[in-house]
Scaffold this active site. Structure first.
Site, short mmCIF file in Angstrom:
data_model
loop_
_atom_site.label_atom_id
_atom_site.label_comp_id
_atom_site.label_asym_id
_atom_site.label_seq_id
_atom_site.Cartn_x
_atom_site.Cartn_y
_atom_site.Cartn_z
N HIS A 188 -1.37 0.16 -9.87
CA HIS A 188 -2.00 -0.75 -8.91
C HIS A 188 -2.65 -1.94 -9.63
O HIS A 188 -3.86 -2.16 -9.55
CB HIS A 188 -3.04 -0.01 -8.07
CG HIS A 188 -3.32 -0.69 -6.76
ND1 HIS A 188 -3.72 -0.03 -5.62
CD2 HIS A 188 -3.25 -2.00 -6.39
CE1 HIS A 188 -3.89 -0.88 -4.62
NE2 HIS A 188 -3.61 -2.09 -5.07
N ARG A 211 0.86 -1.18 0.00
CA ARG A 211 0.00 0.00 0.00
C ARG A 211 0.89 1.22 0.00
O ARG A 211 1.98 1.23 0.58
CB ARG A 211 -0.91 0.02 1.23
CG ARG A 211 -2.05 -1.00 1.18
CD ARG A 211 -3.09 -0.62 0.12
NE ARG A 211 -4.25 -1.49 0.13
CZ ARG A 211 -4.37 -2.59 -0.62
NH1 ARG A 211 -3.36 -2.95 -1.41
NH2 ARG A 211 -5.49 -3.30 -0.58
N GLU A 217 -4.45 7.49 -5.07
CA GLU A 217 -4.67 6.76 -6.33
C GLU A 217 -6.01 7.15 -6.93
O GLU A 217 -7.00 7.26 -6.21
CB GLU A 217 -4.62 5.25 -6.06
CG GLU A 217 -3.28 4.76 -5.58
CD GLU A 217 -3.22 3.26 -5.34
OE1 GLU A 217 -4.25 2.58 -5.54
OE2 GLU A 217 -2.15 2.77 -4.95
#
Length: 326
Positions: free
Chosen positions: A287, A239, A268
């Site tokens: 991601h 993360r 994000e």
């Protein structure tokens, strides 16, 4: 009588059909984050919810407005936006999909490691931009991977899959930082458990695959980055908030560390104003650790299995995040 379930992500048609067969299914095809009131309204009579990339905080305030909710199935391994204390208070079961994305995520993390070490994207852009006009000179050389030391922060399922690739595929020396020792990894991959600072000082490659918890939030600070070798490469597949992003940007600019490969970020999608976009010594990925056709299908199927089991009052086992709910 069928129970009511809200699906807030697109999933394969055959898995949606399973939900439609098992429940009264409501499709919420808008973004929960931008339309939170509409999302809560859709859940007003729901017994269950299923979807991925939950941007809305599922906390006490949220759950007070969804009184019938008894189960939530997230199509992910992470569950950062679910308040476990609030779920317990309201008696809501939470399930995730940890095992099915292990190998795909490990593949992506090792891809980042290899591409960052060998400067693959940077050199590809050199050709695309018409700048390859002579033999490559030392300023474009990459780094060897085989025989080097990899430091894995987080020796869970994905950490072990990375250690397997490193040890058996590249003859790498494996060291790791984890809350508890992992004898199976130590035996299978000759891995050695060390304290965090020792891993950072020793490794040529640091791979972060820790869950985000209060203990790991901003775990990698300016001071921790300063412990790393100037030749070291940092890979984050966990993360974004496990690293102090501003400290990382400063370390990359000053060459405190050599380079980084990042699949996750503090915010994000990554803002177009991010200084990370201006750096040559960072490789960015949006991601996508689990973003393969096969893995995403397996995750959706697992999540559907989870919500069906939970709302039939069966007890999920390895995918049940909060078994204390009962």
């Amino acid at each position: 009588m069928k129970k009511n379930v809200v699906l807030f992500s697109k999933i394969p048609a055959d898995q949606q059909a399973r939900l439609e067969q098992a429940f009264n299914l409501t499709l919420f095809d808008r973004t929960p984050e931008t339309e939170p009131k509409a999302f809560i309204k859709a859940l007003a009579n729901a017994d269950g919810m299923i979807g991925s990339n939950m941007p809305t905080r599922i906390d006490d305030s949220f759950l007070c407005q969804t009184p019938k909710l008894k189960a939530a199935s997230t199509i992910s391994v992470g569950f950062d936006n679910y308040d476990l204390a609030a779920l317990k208070k309201h008696g809501v079961r939470l399930m995730n999909t940890p095992k099915v994305l292990t190998e795909g995520t490990a593949d992506l993390i090792f891809t980042l490691l290899m591409a960052t070490a060998r400067r693959t994207v940077e050199l590809s852009n050199l050709i695309h931009n018409g700048q390859w006009t002579k033999s490559i000179t030392p300023e474009y050389y990459g780094s060897d991977i085989h025989g080097k030391t990899i430091g894995i922060l987080g020796m869970g399922r994905i950490g072990k899959a990375i250690a397997k690739r490193a040890h058996h595929g590249f003859d790498m020396n494996v060291i790791y930082y984890n809350r508890s020792a992992q004898p199976d990894a130590e035996q299978a991959f000759n891995a050695k458990k060390l304290e965090l600072d020792e891993v950072l000082k020793t490794a040529d490659f640091i791979v972060i695959i820790l869950p985000l918890t209060p203990e790991t939030d901003r775990l990698i600070t300016k001071e921790k980055l300063a412990l790393m070798k100037p030749s070291a490469i940092l890979i984050n597949g966990a993360r974004g908030r496990v690293i102090d992003e501003q400290a990382l940007i400063a370390a990359l600019k000053s060459k405190t560390i050599k380079a980084a490969g990042l699949d996750v970020f503090e915010v994000e999608p990554l803002p177009t104003s991010s200084p990370l976009l201006q750096l040559d010594n960072v490789l960015l990925s949006p991601h996508v650790g689990s973003a393969t056709v096969e893995t995403r299908y397996a995750m959706a199927k697992c999540a559907v299995d989870n919500i069906i089991a939970a709302l039939k009052d069966e007890k999920p086992t390895e995918n049940w995040v909060n078994p204390e709910v009962g």
